[in-house]
Design an enzyme around this catalytic site. Sequence first.
Site, mmCIF file in Angstrom:
data_model
loop_
_atom_site.group_PDB
_atom_site.id
_atom_site.type_symbol
_atom_site.label_atom_id
_atom_site.label_comp_id
_atom_site.label_asym_id
_atom_site.label_seq_id
_atom_site.Cartn_x
_atom_site.Cartn_y
_atom_site.Cartn_z
ATOM 1 N N THR A 19 0.813 -1.222 0.000
ATOM 2 C CA THR A 19 0.000 0.000 0.000
ATOM 3 C C THR A 19 0.841 1.264 0.000
ATOM 4 O O THR A 19 0.477 2.257 -0.631
ATOM 5 C CB THR A 19 -0.912 0.007 1.257
ATOM 6 N N SER A 64 1.593 -7.611 -1.334
ATOM 7 C CA SER A 64 2.307 -8.646 -0.573
ATOM 8 C C SER A 64 1.539 -9.962 -0.500
ATOM 9 O O SER A 64 2.072 -10.964 -0.026
ATOM 10 C CB SER A 64 2.700 -8.158 0.818
HETATM 11 N N1 ASP Z 1 -2.629 -5.637 0.267
HETATM 12 C C1 ASP Z 1 -1.582 -4.779 0.720
HETATM 13 C C2 ASP Z 1 -0.291 -5.570 0.731
HETATM 14 O O1 ASP Z 1 -0.064 -6.295 1.643
HETATM 15 C C3 ASP Z 1 -1.905 -4.243 2.066
HETATM 16 C C4 ASP Z 1 -0.873 -3.325 2.660
HETATM 17 O O2 ASP Z 1 0.146 -3.028 2.112
HETATM 18 O O3 ASP Z 1 -1.131 -2.853 3.766
HETATM 19 O O4 ASP Z 1 0.486 -5.463 -0.184
#
Ligand code: ASP
Length: 346
Positions: A19, A64
């Site tokens: 994010t 991720s």
């Molecule tokens: N879906 C995102 C990730 O883990 C969530 C985040 O970065 O907080 O890449």
Amino acid sequence: MPIISKPHARILLVYTGGTIGMIENPQTGALQPFDFSHLIDNVPKLEKLDYRIDNISFDPPIDSSDMNPDRWVEIARVIKERYDRYDGFVILHGTDTMAYTASALSFMLENLRKPVIITGSQLPIGEVRTDGEENLITAVQIAAAVNPAGEPMVQEVAILFENYLWRGNRSTKMSAEGFNAFKSNNYPPLAKIGLDIHFNENALFRPKPGEDLKVHYRLDTSVMFVDLFPGIRPSTLSHLLATPGIKGVVMRTYGAGNAPTDPLFHNIVRQAVERGLTIVNVTQCVNGGVQKRYVAGDKLAGAGVISGRDSTAEAAITKMMFLLGCGLESHALHESFDQPLRGEIS
Ligand code: ASP
């Protein structure tokens, strides 16, 4: 102790995605990873620090949820190849699997003597109320921090998020919304971040003296979780424990490591262990660990299940991948699981 920075510290930023660097897709409104220049353009304050900061990026950066052992090897290789050139490393990473990455890297990077600080954010760095800018700056400062003798303050893999620095292999993502998204439920914070950055020196990990960094690149993914729940059928358990190609299971049990006392259940577990499956017991509770308190727990140990003690599930599954990757089996695997390798169990 408050922070002392190494003058002109050399820091390497490794941008994997998450994010922190995402921007909104104008068509769908969904967040998607974006390139590193966008991220760094949003943090002009980094230039005010008296450090030499270089960067390297996954191409393309990933959410991720797409993280996997091959990527962990990529990160470990980046660190190994540049280990002597930098004073500290900051990994920018999505929060979803951050605790797995932190745990895996902690096992892969044996005798680490430099900080590897993993951070990310809940809001993209381009947003007005972002937590990303502060997390990135604090992570860089921690990566440059030294003690009065000039040695790196942090000599382990740690997660920096909002107000705390946590040991990586003790951490768990606790919130999909709050800025303090991580917590180490069984270990104190390594540092508290407020007006100043205060290290909890007694809690910091120190590797064995005199040994050089040794990077382990082999992780064996023939592992899985088995989650107990009231009503799980013996046939389901038996089927799961007979999954083709699986060598290690992290079983998530109740409370202090308890499981049904039904002999049928224990026979299934014992037979799986006798067939050569390694089973480690961790609790589904966020706080505390497996203890010898109840018959319901003792019976699992009697069936040959290893106690994961107060390990997080993330640390247990990555430790299993690591130890199997080292080629350990049966007794040796059992013994190593019982040892704190990088401060992951008490
Ligand atoms: N879906 C995102 C990730 O883990 C969530 C985040 O970065 O907080 O890449």
